[in-house]
Design an enzyme around this catalytic site. Structure first.
Site, mmCIF file in Angstrom:
data_model
loop_
_atom_site.group_PDB
_atom_site.id
_atom_site.type_symbol
_atom_site.label_atom_id
_atom_site.label_comp_id
_atom_site.label_asym_id
_atom_site.label_seq_id
_atom_site.Cartn_x
_atom_site.Cartn_y
_atom_site.Cartn_z
ATOM 1 N N ARG A 166 0.817 -1.215 0.000
ATOM 2 C CA ARG A 166 0.000 0.000 0.000
ATOM 3 C C ARG A 166 0.856 1.273 0.000
ATOM 4 O O ARG A 166 0.525 2.277 0.615
ATOM 5 C CB ARG A 166 -0.939 0.014 1.209
ATOM 6 C CG ARG A 166 -2.001 -1.084 1.172
ATOM 7 C CD ARG A 166 -2.959 -0.866 0.002
ATOM 8 N NE ARG A 166 -4.081 -1.808 0.050
ATOM 9 C CZ ARG A 166 -4.131 -2.938 -0.620
ATOM 10 N NH1 ARG A 166 -3.124 -3.301 -1.403
ATOM 11 N NH2 ARG A 166 -5.183 -3.729 -0.537
ATOM 12 N N SER A 215 -10.927 0.378 2.542
ATOM 13 C CA SER A 215 -10.298 -0.058 3.791
ATOM 14 C C SER A 215 -9.667 1.129 4.509
ATOM 15 O O SER A 215 -8.979 1.943 3.894
ATOM 16 C CB SER A 215 -9.236 -1.121 3.512
ATOM 17 O OG SER A 215 -9.828 -2.286 2.975
ATOM 18 N N GLU A 297 -4.596 3.456 6.082
ATOM 19 C CA GLU A 297 -4.528 3.277 4.634
ATOM 20 C C GLU A 297 -5.149 4.475 3.931
ATOM 21 O O GLU A 297 -4.697 4.892 2.867
ATOM 22 C CB GLU A 297 -5.246 1.993 4.220
ATOM 23 C CG GLU A 297 -5.126 1.677 2.743
ATOM 24 C CD GLU A 297 -5.588 0.278 2.404
ATOM 25 O OE1 GLU A 297 -6.181 0.114 1.318
ATOM 26 O OE2 GLU A 297 -5.352 -0.651 3.198
#
Length: 308
Positions: A166, A215, A297
């Site tokens: 990520r 998310s 995130e």
């Protein structure tokens, strides 16, 4: 703030709450929607280098704080959403939606089906090394075109971006223009069927009809048996959030979704402070419960409203 002449659209004090998925956030000093690459290039070359530039896609993975952004926000649109396919390679402008790229590639027998269920556009997908179902941007990435803060066009390789879970090393203020991917070959009908199956699975397990930004937290680091820089982690963020008793937790109009506890949700009327505050409370409770420090995130930018 003195601004260069442009062919696109410049808007001062533009509210960003209207163009982010979570529908929160104060104004940007300036919103710039360039007409094309040349327009953006010339703008960056002339713009005072002391002025911060913040590239923005469709705002799908973003909390803009209530005080807004002291920057020129560059939002790329129609002049940056082209999709070209040559053999097994797909080149997409950064404003092209991930789902659209997946569908168009599949119709030509190129397998980039992992993009189908990822919210947002190609620029954000590259920036965050997005992925799902065991496939990630880093697995298919060939190169990208970008503009530096000073308006110089450069080609970036996977080594330049140093993809991690990520994350990529794209420098602040640089603006991605397009990216090229290599996909496997497949039967168009079979690829279409696979994407429909993926969509069905997503809709059964994620709150796709609620106002979320995907998310909220990365899956905990150090719990992957594969060693890959992806989300094949053995321990999931939703599980540690649930174990800490934070599924359904609320703060103002913000809630950790009842359907999937790693989805921070604007249930209506939430402020950015509500959303970020609830996220920080989740991080605190999880750490107290399990000693695990969750990492955001969702990207959070801008300034809070200052108390007078």
């Amino acid at each position: 703030m003195n601004l260069p002449d442009v062919r696109g659209v410049l808007t001062r004090d533009r509210s960003l709450s209207e163009i982010t998925w979570l529908r929160v956030g104060g104004p940007a000093d300036v919103l710039f929607q360039p007409a094309d690459v040349e327009d953006l290039t010339q703008f960056l070359k002339v713009l005072d280098p002391a002025i911060e530039v913040f590239p923005m896609g469709v705002g799908s993975n973003l909390i803009v704080r209530d005080g807004g952004l002291r920057a020129v926000v560059v939002k790329l649109g129609r002049g940056f959403n082209q999709i070209e396919i040559a053999g097994s390679r797909v080149t997409a402008g950064v404003a092209a939606l991930d789902a659209h790229v997946a569908r168009k590639a599949a119709a030509e027998g190129v397998d980039l089906t992992f993009l189908r269920t990822i919210p947002g556009s190609i620029g954000g997908a590259v920036r965050m090394n997005a992925g799902c179902y065991g496939s990630y941007v880093a697995d298919h990435f060939v190169s990208a075109q970008a503009l530096t803060r000073s308006g110089e066009e450069v080609t970036l390789t996977a080594q330049d971006l140093n993809f991690q879970y990520r994350h990529s090393d794209l420098p602040d203020g640089w603006i991605l223009l397009s990216a090229t991917f290599e996909g496997g070959q497949g039967d168009p009908d079979a690829l279409a069927t696979r994407m429909e199956t993926q969509l069905k699975k997503r809709d059964e397990t994620q709150p796709t009809k609620d106002r979320t930004a995907g998310s909220t937290f990365r899956n905990p680091a150090g719990f992957s048996s594969t060693g890959r820089a992806d989300d094949t982690h053995d321990l999931k963020a939703w599980k540690v959030i649930e174990d800490a008793g934070m599924r359904g937790a609320r703060l103002g109009g913000a809630q950790m979704n009842e359907m999937h506890s790693n989805f921070l949700t604007n249930t209506g009327g939430a402020s950015a402070a509500d959303l970020e505050g609830l996220g920080e409370e989740v991080r605190k409770r999880v750490f107290e419960h399990s000693g695990i420090e969750l990492v955001w995130e969702i990207k959070r930018v801008g300034e809070p409203i200052k108390n007078i």
